[in-house]
Design an enzyme around this catalytic site. Structure first.
Site, PDB file in Angstrom:
ATOM      1  N   HIS A  60       0.834  -1.210   0.000  1.00  0.00           N
ATOM      2  CA  HIS A  60       0.000   0.000   0.000  1.00  0.00           C
ATOM      3  C   HIS A  60       0.869   1.261   0.000  1.00  0.00           C
ATOM      4  O   HIS A  60       1.206   1.793   1.053  1.00  0.00           O
ATOM      5  CB  HIS A  60      -0.898  -0.035   1.242  1.00  0.00           C
ATOM      6  N   LEU A  63       2.430   6.649  -4.829  1.00  0.00           N
ATOM      7  CA  LEU A  63       3.607   7.217  -5.494  1.00  0.00           C
ATOM      8  C   LEU A  63       3.268   8.497  -6.267  1.00  0.00           C
ATOM      9  O   LEU A  63       4.158   9.169  -6.765  1.00  0.00           O
ATOM     10  CB  LEU A  63       4.258   6.190  -6.414  1.00  0.00           C
ATOM     11  N   ARG A  64       1.988   8.808  -6.383  1.00  0.00           N
ATOM     12  CA  ARG A  64       1.508  10.098  -6.908  1.00  0.00           C
ATOM     13  C   ARG A  64       1.754  10.329  -8.399  1.00  0.00           C
ATOM     14  O   ARG A  64       1.279  11.312  -8.929  1.00  0.00           O
ATOM     15  CB  ARG A  64       2.114  11.276  -6.127  1.00  0.00           C
ATOM     16  N   ASP A 154      -8.654   2.609  -3.260  1.00  0.00           N
ATOM     17  CA  ASP A 154      -8.210   3.185  -1.985  1.00  0.00           C
ATOM     18  C   ASP A 154      -8.364   4.697  -1.938  1.00  0.00           C
ATOM     19  O   ASP A 154      -8.048   5.404  -2.884  1.00  0.00           O
ATOM     20  CB  ASP A 154      -6.757   2.844  -1.714  1.00  0.00           C
ATOM     21  N   HIS A 234      -5.536  -0.959   5.646  1.00  0.00           N
ATOM     22  CA  HIS A 234      -5.316  -0.160   6.857  1.00  0.00           C
ATOM     23  C   HIS A 234      -6.420  -0.257   7.924  1.00  0.00           C
ATOM     24  O   HIS A 234      -7.130   0.703   8.212  1.00  0.00           O
ATOM     25  CB  HIS A 234      -5.079   1.317   6.523  1.00  0.00           C
ATOM     26  N   ASN A 280      -6.256   9.002   6.822  1.00  0.00           N
ATOM     27  CA  ASN A 280      -7.498   8.276   6.601  1.00  0.00           C
ATOM     28  C   ASN A 280      -7.204   6.789   6.410  1.00  0.00           C
ATOM     29  O   ASN A 280      -6.509   6.442   5.464  1.00  0.00           O
ATOM     30  CB  ASN A 280      -8.216   8.834   5.375  1.00  0.00           C
ATOM     31  N   ASP A 307       0.862   2.637   3.717  1.00  0.00           N
ATOM     32  CA  ASP A 307      -0.018   3.735   3.284  1.00  0.00           C
ATOM     33  C   ASP A 307       0.787   5.035   3.131  1.00  0.00           C
ATOM     34  O   ASP A 307       0.301   6.123   3.455  1.00  0.00           O
ATOM     35  CB  ASP A 307      -1.186   3.943   4.251  1.00  0.00           C
TER      36      ASP A 307
END
Lengths: 432, 302
Positions: A60, A63-64, A154, A234, A280, A307
């Site tokens: 999880h 990497l944008r 996610d 998560h 979150n 995350d």
């Protein structure tokens, strides 16, 4: 990054914390493990006192890229992963554009290959544009060069029960798994942090535990009904742990992850309204933290997942309500797990290897990762010095972002080397 | 005390000092020249991200009566509407030499964040659903003025507690000052952890009224109704509205308070709102004195 096909002789490392042994790496695989090995052509890596773990695997990671390269790129994220001891990460699908087609997942996969610092395995979106309305082309992503096996919206919950059922059924065709962000949307409208004493005091809208637990319970029943695989992202509450324990006892094929920050941090950290703690699912209570640690120890929660959620400074230097959710995780995960699980006696290093490498690789169907450090296995190895400490300096992290909640904290342990198929991506504590 | 962010930060002595100072400064409002030179040369910025003419004007009057230079900075039509962040706005105000920043913001915690970015004193003039400390101080001042004391008073706070920054600030301050607070609302408008607050809780207004020296009504935001916090305005009014019949259930010397603006006919009947037992207009007048006191104590030295 230095490309090397050289042989390496790691001297005196304690594999999974056991007695010291030498590890000979040759041609990308572990050639031999044992005491007193000799290999004149090999570069020697002194590892006395260090722990050798199978290269870590993250299920999880954000990497944008594509879309928010100012926060992180595949390359910078892969460097951060290597620095944290990871040899493989799953890149989440909530990019811009969303990773909901074969084209985007292949782009991310190729960028990962080019970076060379760790294997980047894309996660495909479950629904088109993460909109929760129509299934994305799951099969095309599975059959692409990226060979996607994990699908997740996610950040968004697949809240429609029928759509969730269809997704769970559909991915059976290619042994996929649906990784659910369990958040009932109506119960969390406007939510800013864990609902409870602290949220009431701070006047921040609450994110109740039941909003997570209700979705997990529903999805466990759905996955049992259709005979599929479910992975819960998560997990953050004591109630969720109890539901997972019950579902597993029924034989439901469900796995779950917990983040390092949910193993350590609690919601009272929001007292100063510093959005570095805004995440979150939200940070919960000390009772939840304890339940999560126990569940990770007894296997109810299968693995640790970071995350890792990088954000540029402007997304965090703002009011709590408008700040982005998420915190960095890749470079501090192993230290936090040592602090919360090993130093507390809840987990030994075999347990760490299982939960931070073997289990996530198994869930993500990543062959070649999560394998034991043994002759003939891929040489994905992390060397870790447990008996040291370091102060977290965000500016010194490899991530492009600095939103770590551990700024200025002294954390135990440090990754000194990471080998990806026999090539060091980190050596002597430095990214190669 | 460097900032005023929460009534929870005030000790009993500090809160009493504010009320005592306000009582002295109130005399200024009765003079023909309503001005003191106390804050001459100091700059107070009213930074209002939410519309609130009453609170802004009250702070403006208070600062001007102490001879401070006052700058009103409204988010509408300013650089904020062009996307400037709160932090950049704060740094701009700092560069302009603001000694004190009075901030009203829709986000809970905005005043806390601001206090970390500016050197001057920050006065929380209402942040989201968090707190509104000067409102609680003026409420306590009004109670003391009317009832002669705060300690031992039995105060019923009625209405939308969940979304009310006024309720939060009042519970904390009144507890510190020794009053007994009972929150009265339908369960849907109570915070989930209200049992941990230093007050009693009731869903039955009629049972609480005979035991109350003060009834403080809170504004019910009509827009909340579509979120199903209660079935209809009519039902709310029937169960939690204060009308003539309910007023009669109060002890004879009890008072009725409301932070305004009032929704007449729902939270409070016009008859009650305009009765001599209503302190609504006194609260407004006292607000100026209390804000003068806070500005004086924060910016004017000891």
């Amino acid at each position: 990054m230095t490309q090397s096909s050289a042989a390496y002789l790691i001297r005196g490392a304690r594999v999974n914390g056991r007695d010291p042994a030498d590890i000979l790496i040759r041609d990308g695989v572990v050639a031999e493990v044992g005491p007193g090995l000799s290999a004149p052509d090999a570069r020697v890596v002194e590892a006395h006192g260090l722990i050798a773990l199978p290269g870590l695997v993250d299920l999880h990671t954000h990497l944008r890229e594509p879309g928010r390269e100012d926060a992180e790129t595949v390359a910078s994220g892969a460097r951060a992963a290597a620095a944290g001891g990871y040899t493989a990460v799953h890149a989440m699908a909530n990019t811009d554009p969303v990773a909901d087609t074969a084209g985007v997942v292949e782009q991310v996969w190729r960028l990962g290959r080019e970076s060379g610092h760790c294997d980047v395995q894309p996660v495909g979106a479950v629904t088109r544009g993460l909109a929760g309305e129509r299934l994305a082309e799951l099969g095309a992503m599975a059959e692409s060069a990226a060979a996607v096996r994990v699908f997740s919206d996610d950040g968004m919950c697949v809240s429609d029960p029928l759509l969730m059922r269809r997704a769970l059924e559909y991915v059976k065709a290619f042994d996929g798994v649906v990784a659910q962000h369990a958040q009932e949307p109506r119960l969390t409208e406007g939510a800013q942090m864990n609902e409870g004493v602290v949220s009431d005091r701070l006047g921040l809208a609450g994110w109740p535990a039941v909003a997570e637990e209700a979705i997990i319970a529903r999805d466990c029943l759905l996955t049992e009904h259709v005979g599929s695989r479910l992975h819960v992202c998560h997990v953050s509450t004591k109630g969720s742990v109890q539901i997972l324990r019950w579902a597993k006892s029924r034989g439901c094929d469900v796995t779950a992850e917990v983040t390092p920050h949910h193993l350590l941090l609690t919601d009272d950290l929001a007292e100063g309204y510093d959005p570095v703690y805004k995440v979150n699912p939200p940070l919960r209570t000390a009772e939840d933290v304890q339940a999560l640690r126990e569940a990770l120890a007894d296997g109810t929660i299968d693995c640790v997942a970071t995350d890792h959620a990088p954000h540029p400074a402007e997304a965090k230097e703002t009011e709590w309500a408008t700040a982005a959710m998420g915190m960095l995780g890749l470079e501090t995960a192993l230290s936090i797990v040592q602090h919360t699980m090993v130093d507390t006696g809840l987990l030994d290093w075999d347990g760490v290897a299982e939960r931070m490498s073997a289990a996530p690789a198994r869930i993500g169907r990543l062959s070649g990762h999560g394998r034991p450090i043994a002759a003939g296995e891929p040489a994905n190895v992390t060397l870790y010095q447990a008996d040291t400490a370091w102060e977290v300096d965000p500016a010194a992290l490899a991530s492009k972002s600095a939103n770590t909640p551990y700024r200025g904290m002294r954390l135990p342990g440090r990754v000194t080397a990471t080998f990806l198929r026999g090539t060091p991506t980190v050596l002597d504590g430095k990214i190669q | 005390m460097r900032h005023l962010l929460s009534t929870g930060d005030l000790s009993r002595e500090e809160a009493t000092l504010v009320l005592d100072t306000a009582a002295e400064l109130a005399q200024v409002s009765g003079r023909s020249v309503k001005k003191l030179p106390t804050l001459r040369g100091r700059t107070v910025v009213n930074l209002f991200y939410e519309d609130s003419t009453r609170t802004r004007t009250s702070f403006e009057l208070a600062a001007k009566r102490l001879s401070a230079d006052v700058v009103n900075f409204s988010a509408k039509g300013s650089s904020v509407s062009k996307g400037e962040s709160l932090k950049d706005t704060a740094l701009t105000l700092q560069a302009m030499g603001a000694d004190g920043v009075v901030v009203r913001h829709a986000a809970s915690g905005a005043a806390h964040r601001l206090a970390g970015w500016v050197d001057g004193a920050v006065l929380n003039a209402g942040d989201g659903t968090h707190e509104h400390p000067t409102q609680a101080l003026l409420d306590a001042y009004t109670m003391r003025a009317r009832m002669g004391r705060v300690e031992g008073l039995r105060v019923a706070v009625v209405g939308d507690v969940l979304h009310s920054r006024v309720a939060r600030s009042n519970v904390l301050l009144l507890h510190t000052l020794g009053a007994e607070v009972t929150l009265v609302a339908p369960p849907t408008l109570m915070p989930v952890s209200v049992h941990t607050w230093p007050c009693a809780v009731s869903y039955d207004l009629d049972a609480v009224l005979p035991k109350s020296d003060v009834v403080m009504l809170l504004r019910v935001q009509a827009e909340r109704m579509r979120h199903a916090f209660f079935p209809t305005a009519r039902e709310y009014s029937r169960r939690y509205g204060l009308d003539r019949d309910r007023l009669a259930r109060l002890p004879d010397d009890a008072i009725v308070m409301h932070p305004g603006p009032m929704v007449r006919g729902m939270e409070i009947s016009a008859e009650v709102a305009d009765s001599p037992r209503s302190t609504v207009n006194e609260q407004v007048a006292n607000g100026v004195s209390v804000r003068m006191a806070v500005l004086y104590l924060l910016l004017g030295g000891s």
